[in-house]
Design an enzyme around this catalytic site. Structure first.
Site, PDB file in Angstrom:
ATOM      1  N   LYS A 116       0.803  -1.221   0.000  1.00 54.39           N
ATOM      2  CA  LYS A 116       0.000   0.000   0.000  1.00 54.39           C
ATOM      3  C   LYS A 116       0.836   1.272   0.000  1.00 54.39           C
ATOM      4  CE  LYS A 116      -4.051  -2.183   2.040  1.00 54.39           C
ATOM      5  NZ  LYS A 116      -5.054  -2.171   3.123  1.00 54.39           N
ATOM      6  N   HIS A 208     -16.966   5.284   1.384  1.00 54.42           N
ATOM      7  CA  HIS A 208     -16.019   4.413   0.680  1.00 54.42           C
ATOM      8  C   HIS A 208     -16.538   4.259  -0.751  1.00 54.42           C
ATOM      9  CE1 HIS A 208     -13.243   0.706   0.795  1.00 54.42           C
ATOM     10  NE2 HIS A 208     -13.627   0.875  -0.461  1.00 54.42           N
ATOM     11  N   LYS A 237     -17.122  -5.097   4.060  1.00 56.14           N
ATOM     12  CA  LYS A 237     -18.309  -4.579   3.376  1.00 56.14           C
ATOM     13  C   LYS A 237     -19.519  -5.486   3.619  1.00 56.14           C
ATOM     14  CE  LYS A 237     -15.149  -2.808  -0.115  1.00 56.14           C
ATOM     15  NZ  LYS A 237     -14.574  -3.043  -1.454  1.00 56.14           N
ATOM     16  N   GLU A 275      -9.914   2.170  -4.986  1.00 56.16           N
ATOM     17  CA  GLU A 275     -10.750   2.489  -3.837  1.00 56.16           C
ATOM     18  C   GLU A 275     -10.359   3.845  -3.240  1.00 56.16           C
ATOM     19  OE1 GLU A 275     -11.302  -0.650  -1.067  1.00 56.16           O
ATOM     20  OE2 GLU A 275     -11.796  -2.095  -2.636  1.00 56.16           O
ATOM     21  N   GLU A 287      -6.397   2.337  -1.900  1.00 54.54           N
ATOM     22  CA  GLU A 287      -5.745   1.128  -2.407  1.00 54.54           C
ATOM     23  C   GLU A 287      -6.332   0.737  -3.751  1.00 54.54           C
ATOM     24  OE1 GLU A 287      -6.432  -2.514  -0.245  1.00 54.54           O
ATOM     25  OE2 GLU A 287      -8.429  -1.893   0.373  1.00 54.54           O
ATOM     26  N   ASN A 289      -7.342  -2.825  -5.887  1.00 51.04           N
ATOM     27  CA  ASN A 289      -7.489  -4.278  -5.909  1.00 51.04           C
ATOM     28  C   ASN A 289      -7.321  -4.765  -7.342  1.00 51.04           C
ATOM     29  OD1 ASN A 289      -8.107  -4.934  -3.119  1.00 51.04           O
ATOM     30  ND2 ASN A 289      -9.941  -3.731  -3.429  1.00 51.04           N
ATOM     31  N   ARG A 291      -7.972  -7.414  -8.982  1.00 54.34           N
ATOM     32  CA  ARG A 291      -8.762  -8.633  -9.173  1.00 54.34           C
ATOM     33  C   ARG A 291     -10.229  -8.261  -9.298  1.00 54.34           C
ATOM     34  NH1 ARG A 291     -11.269  -8.422  -4.388  1.00 54.34           N
ATOM     35  NH2 ARG A 291     -10.089  -7.849  -2.526  1.00 54.34           N
TER      36      ARG A 291
END
Length: 446
Positions: A116, A208, A237, A275, A287, A289, A291
């Site tokens: 990160k 978020h 979440k 995000e 961050e 992700n 995927r």
């Protein structure tokens, strides 16, 4: 195009990938632990291979067993789903070394975004706004105190290699810093074997917001709008929706272009999610992700784009034919994550499912690998189903979601369906006036 894909995962996501492959005329190989021998994706796949005992360490995280399964079944590619090995750069290197295609980004991109601190530095250089914080890793308490003084309290200490809320602690004042710093490092070390941490300003009431992107590594990148993932418990979440009640077309265009430009500059390929924390109309990167996300169906519902099939096409070398102007956002979608947990205590509730009935009708989708008589094993994540509802507006979507939740039946175990029914009836949620702290406050006061 690939002839056969091995699905290196389990549960609803393994079934989701199988369905996408089937619609593309691609054969599938299901791998499974001995505890998942009766799983739905195992029953439906063209071939299946047992890769170990129940423990995920000995099965779904067992790289040699997965590679062996791919080789003996002559699979062309491996789809990792999410979790397990989906963001493991070493796994990607090994898959590639065996002449098998990994359906996802390169190992280099996974490594880059997996740390990160490095990810934040990279995004800042690419023009993506970041949360004010330490310049890099904070190694000692003295450094932490200096960084906190420069940032201003409250601060949040985060694990560089963490995720899912692990190694994440808040220090409201200088008196809290020592314990928070020590706790974040030890928790991160225990969870991921790495105690590196960094610090950021702690935003008081953010949402978020995450941006879905799709890229082909050939210069073509599109963003598919945002998902609001602010309803969280312990940084996990619980419910997601698209579009966000807090978003405007102007904000979406601005952050979407910023993200797409950064991803293009990275020469990234595949799907990915950027995000952000969002407060006072400003976005702050937290961050990326590299995927597929658990909540990808809400994006599929509002765009009409099958993200798994898009992943497979990009991995097979096909360039994106979509352009940003082709992306049309239609209506509103909400996803409820249903877990095998007590809706009040959140204690795990594995065991046999005596009755399973899913809701139906226009605009209702259920992603689940459950069936009546299935025995939920106690070894894995508690997610058992995702209820996704789509309609023309948020108001209509909430009415449809309420109806669908009333129809959803899972007997024999405890689930969080009652919690979702509570949330949907809550006036603040219905008004869209919530942030990342709202759900935990609600749970503490109910």
């Amino acid at each position: 195009m690939f002839e056969k894909i091995l699905i290196a995962n389990r549960g609803e996501i393994a079934l989701r990938i199988h369905r996408a492959c089937r619609e593309m005329g691609i054969k599938t190989v299901a791998v499974h632990s001995s505890a998942d021998a009766d799983a739905m994706h195992v029953r439906l796949a063209d071939e299946s291979v047992c890769i170990g005992p129940p423990s995920s360490t000995d099965s779904y995280l067992n790289i040699p067993s997965i590679i062996a399964a791919a080789e003996i079944t002559n699979a062309d590619a491996i789809h990792p789903g999410y979790g397990f090995l989906s963001e493991n750069a070493k796994f990607v290197d090994i898959v590639t070394a065996h002449g098998i295609k990994f359906i996802g980004p390169s190992a280099d991109h996974i490594r880059l975004m997996g740390d990160k601190i490095t990810a934040k530095e990279t995004m800042r250089k690419l023009g993506v706004p970041c949360v004010p914080g330490s310049a890099g890793e904070v190694m000692t308490l003295a450094e932490a105190a200096q960084s906190a003084a420069e940032i201003g309290y409250p601060v949040i200490i985060k694990a560089s290699a963490g995720g899912g809320g692990r190694g994440m602690k808040v220090a409201a004042t200088a008196d809290d810093l020592s314990e928070a710093f020590s706790s974040a490092r030890s928790e991160s070390k225990l969870a991921v074997g790495n105690d590196a941490v960094y610090m950021e300003e702690y935003l008081s009431t953010p949402r978020h917001i995450e941006i879905q992107i799709l890229a082909d590594g050939q210069g073509n990148v599109v963003h598919l709008g945002e998902r609001d993932c602010s309803l969280q418990r312990r940084h996990q979440k619980v419910l997601e929706e698209s579009p966000s009640p807090a978003m405007t077309d102007q904000l979406r265009t601005r952050i979407g272009k910023t993200v797409a430009d950064a991803i293009r500059d990275m020469n990234y390929d595949g799907v990915g999610t950027i995000e952000f924390l969002f407060e006072n109309d400003e976005f702050y990167f937290i961050e990326m992700n590299t995927r597929l996300q658990v909540e990808h169906p809400v994006t599929e519902m509002v765009t009409g784009i099958d993200l798994v099939q898009a992943q497979i096409n990009v991995a097979a070398g096909y360039p994106l034919t979509l352009r940003q102007e082709d992306i049309k956002f239609s209506g509103h979608a909400i996803e409820c994550r249903v877990t095998a947990e007590d809706a009040v205590t959140f204690a795990a509730s594995p065991g046999p499912v005596t009755e399973f009935h899913v809701p139906g009708g226009l605009g209702v989708r259920v992603d689940s690998a459950l069936y009546t008589g299935y025995n939920i094993p106690p070894y894995y994540d508690s997610l058992i189903a995702k209820l996704i509802v789509h309609s023309n507006s948020r108001e209509e979507c909430l009415l449809r979601l309420n109806r669908a939740l009333e129809e959803f039946v899972v007997s024999g175990i405890k689930t969080t369906l009652p919690l979702h029914q509570e949330i949907v009836h809550n006036a603040e949620f219905r008004a869209g006036s919530y942030n990342i702290h709202w759900l935990e406050k609600y749970l503490a006061e109910r």
